[in-house]
Design a protein around this motif. Structure first.
Motif, PDB file in Angstrom:
ATOM      1  N   ALA A   6       0.892  -1.247   0.008  1.00 19.51           N
ATOM      2  CA  ALA A   6       0.108  -0.055   0.121  1.00 19.51           C
ATOM      3  C   ALA A   6       0.895   1.384  -0.106  1.00 19.51           C
ATOM      4  O   ALA A   6       1.956   1.294   0.587  1.00 19.51           O
ATOM      5  CB  ALA A   6      -1.103   0.102   1.256  1.00 19.51           C
ATOM      6  N   ILE A   7       0.416   2.298  -0.749  1.00 22.85           N
ATOM      7  CA  ILE A   7       1.201   3.623  -0.639  1.00 22.85           C
ATOM      8  C   ILE A   7      -0.103   4.571  -0.009  1.00 22.85           C
ATOM      9  O   ILE A   7      -1.172   4.442  -0.431  1.00 22.85           O
ATOM     10  CB  ILE A   7       1.472   3.897  -2.045  1.00 22.85           C
ATOM     11  N   VAL A   8       0.395   5.540   1.011  1.00 19.29           N
ATOM     12  CA  VAL A   8      -0.485   6.587   1.481  1.00 19.29           C
ATOM     13  C   VAL A   8       0.199   7.904   0.919  1.00 19.29           C
ATOM     14  O   VAL A   8       1.268   8.289   1.097  1.00 19.29           O
ATOM     15  CB  VAL A   8      -0.202   6.241   2.864  1.00 19.29           C
ATOM     16  N   ILE A   9      -0.889   8.566   0.355  1.00 18.24           N
ATOM     17  CA  ILE A   9      -0.444   9.908  -0.077  1.00 18.24           C
ATOM     18  C   ILE A   9      -0.934  10.814   0.858  1.00 18.24           C
ATOM     19  O   ILE A   9      -2.147  11.099   1.116  1.00 18.24           O
ATOM     20  CB  ILE A   9      -0.998  10.313  -1.405  1.00 18.24           C
ATOM     21  N   GLY A  10       0.057  11.779   1.615  1.00 16.59           N
ATOM     22  CA  GLY A  10      -0.207  12.326   2.619  1.00 16.59           C
ATOM     23  C   GLY A  10      -0.036  11.901   4.143  1.00 16.59           C
ATOM     24  O   GLY A  10      -0.801  11.126   4.377  1.00 16.59           O
ATOM     25  N   VAL A  11       1.091  12.447   4.636  1.00 10.27           N
ATOM     26  CA  VAL A  11       1.428  11.899   6.031  1.00 10.27           C
ATOM     27  C   VAL A  11       1.132  12.888   7.097  1.00 10.27           C
ATOM     28  O   VAL A  11       2.104  13.047   7.992  1.00 10.27           O
ATOM     29  CB  VAL A  11       2.766  11.300   6.035  1.00 10.27           C
ATOM     30  N   GLY A  12      -0.098  13.436   7.133  1.00  6.45           N
ATOM     31  CA  GLY A  12      -0.451  14.297   8.305  1.00  6.45           C
ATOM     32  C   GLY A  12      -1.502  13.336   9.148  1.00  6.45           C
ATOM     33  O   GLY A  12      -1.012  12.341   9.431  1.00  6.45           O
ATOM     34  N   GLY A  13      -2.392  14.026   9.757  1.00  2.65           N
ATOM     35  CA  GLY A  13      -3.035  13.413  10.810  1.00  2.65           C
ATOM     36  C   GLY A  13      -3.803  12.098  10.355  1.00  2.65           C
ATOM     37  O   GLY A  13      -3.607  11.020  11.147  1.00  2.65           O
ATOM     38  N   MET A  14      -4.544  11.793   9.348  1.00  4.85           N
ATOM     39  CA  MET A  14      -5.055  10.737   8.821  1.00  4.85           C
ATOM     40  C   MET A  14      -4.126   9.779   8.167  1.00  4.85           C
ATOM     41  O   MET A  14      -4.127   8.797   8.447  1.00  4.85           O
ATOM     42  CB  MET A  14      -6.249  11.179   8.143  1.00  4.85           C
ATOM     43  N   GLY A  15      -3.192  10.414   7.419  1.00  2.00           N
ATOM     44  CA  GLY A  15      -2.236   9.492   6.562  1.00  2.00           C
ATOM     45  C   GLY A  15      -1.263   8.861   7.727  1.00  2.00           C
ATOM     46  O   GLY A  15      -0.704   7.559   7.406  1.00  2.00           O
ATOM     47  N   SER A  16      -0.944   9.592   8.607  1.00  2.94           N
ATOM     48  CA  SER A  16       0.239   8.958   9.441  1.00  2.94           C
ATOM     49  C   SER A  16      -0.431   7.887  10.275  1.00  2.94           C
ATOM     50  O   SER A  16       0.087   6.595  10.732  1.00  2.94           O
ATOM     51  CB  SER A  16       0.924  10.002  10.445  1.00  2.94           C
ATOM     52  N   ALA A  17      -1.654   8.040  10.630  1.00  5.61           N
ATOM     53  CA  ALA A  17      -2.474   7.183  11.183  1.00  5.61           C
ATOM     54  C   ALA A  17      -2.722   5.768  10.412  1.00  5.61           C
ATOM     55  O   ALA A  17      -2.479   4.525  10.853  1.00  5.61           O
ATOM     56  CB  ALA A  17      -3.732   7.372  11.914  1.00  5.61           C
ATOM     57  N   ALA A  18      -3.015   6.112   9.299  1.00  7.36           N
ATOM     58  CA  ALA A  18      -3.413   4.916   8.232  1.00  7.36           C
ATOM     59  C   ALA A  18      -2.117   4.014   7.955  1.00  7.36           C
ATOM     60  O   ALA A  18      -2.125   2.927   7.962  1.00  7.36           O
ATOM     61  CB  ALA A  18      -3.926   5.576   7.045  1.00  7.36           C
ATOM     62  N   LEU A 196      -3.933   1.761  -2.808  1.00 15.04           N
ATOM     63  CA  LEU A 196      -3.663   3.213  -2.814  1.00 15.04           C
ATOM     64  C   LEU A 196      -4.490   4.004  -1.571  1.00 15.04           C
ATOM     65  O   LEU A 196      -5.845   3.592  -1.881  1.00 15.04           O
ATOM     66  CB  LEU A 196      -3.779   4.255  -3.878  1.00 15.04           C
ATOM     67  N   VAL A 197      -3.955   4.862  -0.599  1.00 18.49           N
ATOM     68  CA  VAL A 197      -4.706   5.435   0.092  1.00 18.49           C
ATOM     69  C   VAL A 197      -4.462   6.902   0.189  1.00 18.49           C
ATOM     70  O   VAL A 197      -3.365   7.312  -0.114  1.00 18.49           O
ATOM     71  CB  VAL A 197      -4.488   5.120   1.754  1.00 18.49           C
ATOM     72  N   VAL A 198      -5.629   7.763  -0.308  1.00 11.45           N
ATOM     73  CA  VAL A 198      -5.521   9.247  -0.511  1.00 11.45           C
ATOM     74  C   VAL A 198      -5.912   9.976   0.883  1.00 11.45           C
ATOM     75  O   VAL A 198      -7.011   9.854   1.088  1.00 11.45           O
ATOM     76  CB  VAL A 198      -6.011   9.632  -1.615  1.00 11.45           C
ATOM     77  N   SER A 199      -4.926  10.542   1.526  1.00  8.96           N
ATOM     78  CA  SER A 199      -5.504  11.266   2.618  1.00  8.96           C
ATOM     79  C   SER A 199      -4.568  12.569   2.595  1.00  8.96           C
ATOM     80  O   SER A 199      -3.673  13.033   3.470  1.00  8.96           O
ATOM     81  CB  SER A 199      -4.696  10.378   3.936  1.00  8.96           C
ATOM     82  N   ALA A 200      -4.764  13.400   1.687  1.00  9.63           N
ATOM     83  CA  ALA A 200      -3.973  14.610   1.331  1.00  9.63           C
ATOM     84  C   ALA A 200      -4.549  15.734   1.565  1.00  9.63           C
ATOM     85  O   ALA A 200      -3.996  16.931   1.049  1.00  9.63           O
ATOM     86  CB  ALA A 200      -3.817  14.531  -0.285  1.00  9.63           C
ATOM     87  N   GLY A 201      -5.181  15.639   2.798  1.00  8.73           N
ATOM     88  CA  GLY A 201      -5.704  17.063   3.342  1.00  8.73           C
ATOM     89  C   GLY A 201      -6.421  17.935   2.075  1.00  8.73           C
ATOM     90  O   GLY A 201      -7.039  17.514   1.258  1.00  8.73           O
ATOM     91  N   PRO A 202      -6.130  19.288   2.032  1.00 10.10           N
ATOM     92  CA  PRO A 202      -6.468  20.196   1.384  1.00 10.10           C
ATOM     93  C   PRO A 202      -6.277  19.949  -0.225  1.00 10.10           C
ATOM     94  O   PRO A 202      -6.798  20.507  -1.202  1.00 10.10           O
ATOM     95  CB  PRO A 202      -5.898  21.622   1.707  1.00 10.10           C
TER      96      PRO A 202
END
Length: 376
Positions: A6-18, A196-202
């Motif tokens: 898996a690839i997570v795009i965006g490692v902010g609040g949601m992405g870091s947790a995912a 793919l997980v998209v958690s890219a905020g704005p």
């Protein structure tokens, strides 16, 4: 081309947790973040983010926040670092308004203990407040705030320890389906993954155009003001609050981490923005909106401004989250549209996004958050 589960795009609040939940389940996971980890460019900074059971937005959020509390405490125990500060919480407004009634309904439906206080009762118990008789408040003792930057750092550290890989300062250019998986292309190279997980905020709508009309970035400004009576704004004397008043919907926090009483107005000046062109400068009007509110309702904190910062909301049309599989590509899952009230749920949303990536479904109730609601 390097391959991952898996690839997570965006490692902010949601992405870091995912990323953390995927890695701890044994998946080879890559997190891609266009800025630093953590950073102040999006929605997951500012030293404090509220957590509460008085979820006037909808009673369906309460089971999620209950699980979020459990996961935040688990992360605290694992990291041996305090991430959640309990102060109690106040949700206040006119007694007949949905804002107040919704907070009561959420507590009633899920058997959350609470108290109803008049404005003067609130001010007597918590002298930093200055509420009139026309304000009613729901006080709930378990509310408080999270330390967002430290939450992200600890999720990332735990993910790395579990075998994840994180690339900071690596912007995603595009992605495309490849068989039952995806290929993600960045400014540095290309990567293949099964999910793919998209958690890219704005930036979510730019990464996943399927979100373009549903996830809209908005400029937000936060202020920290010098209390004239600092003892009234300590964490043991001042509950976090949300107040729906004639000036708008505001929220605030006691002094913690940096000097100053923190306050913000939801949807500040209602400025829709392109996240790549956000005006991060602060103007007199930005401060005036916050200062006028503080002077009226929290006058003991209406000293000089110590800090003013921009951040962004990512708003959905109805103010509820977007958590779902991509409408065309089921190997892609989407987490967006958190509309200024999402960070408290980041720990459980990470769990949900890992479920969606691995199984295409979750035991958590997502009916309120599905994309299809916008077509009904």
């Amino acid at each position: 081309m390097k391959e991952y589960d898996a690839i997570v795009i965006g490692v902010g609040g949601m992405g870091s947790a995912a990323l953390y939940h995927l890695a701890r389940r044994g998946w080879r996971a890559l997190g891609l973040e266009q800025f630093d980890v953590p950073h102040e460019m999006g929605s997951s900074h500012g030293y404090s983010r509220m957590i509460r059971y008085t979820l006037q937005e909808h009673p369906s959020y309460v089971p999620l926040v209950r699980r979020a509390y459990e996961l935040w405490h688990q992360l605290e125990n694992a990291s041996r670092e305090r991430l959640l500060v309990t102060t109690g919480s106040i949700r206040a407004g006119h007694a007949e308004d949905e804002y107040f009634q919704g907070a009561v309904a959420a507590c009633e439906e899920h058997h959350i203990p609470y108290e109803v206080l008049t404005g003067p009762e609130t001010s007597r118990r918590f002298p930093g407040y200055n509420f009139d008789h026309d304000i009613a408040a729901v006080y709930q003792a378990d509310g408080g705030f999270l330390l967002p930057e430290r939450c992200i750092v600890n999720h990332v550290n735990a993910a790395l320890e579990a075998g994840a890989e994180v690339h900071g300062r690596e912007r995603v250019l595009d992605w495309e389906p490849s068989g039952e998986g995806v290929v993600v292309r960045t400014a540095r190279g290309s990567y293949r993954a099964a999910r793919l997980v998209v958690s890219a905020g704005p930036w979510a709508a730019k990464v996943a155009p399927a979100l373009a009309q549903y996830a809209v970035a908005e400029r937000q400004v936060l202020g920290w003001f010098q209390p004239e009576k600092p003892d009234l704004f300590r964490t043991d004397a001042f509950p976090v609050f949300g107040l729906y008043a004639e000036e708008g919907r505001f929220y605030g926090f006691p002094v913690y981490g940096v000097p100053g009483f923190k306050v913000g107005r939801s949807h500040h000046l209602h400025q829709t923005v392109d996240p790549d062109q956000l005006d991060r400068d602060i103007y007199a009007e930005d401060e005036a909106v916050l200062r006028n509110f503080v002077e009226r309702y929290f006058p003991a904190a209406a000293g000089p401004a110590l800090s003013l910062k921009t951040c962004m909301f990512t708003n959905s049309p109805d103010g509820h989250f977007i958590i779902d599989l991509h409408p065309e590509y089921p190997q892609v899952s989407l987490a967006s549209g958190f509309s200024g009230h999402g960070f408290k749920f980041a720990s459980v949303i990470g769990e949900i996004m890992a479920d969606l990536a691995m199984f295409g479904e979750t035991t958590h109730d997502l009916d309120l958050f599905r994309l299809k609601r916008f077509d009904e």
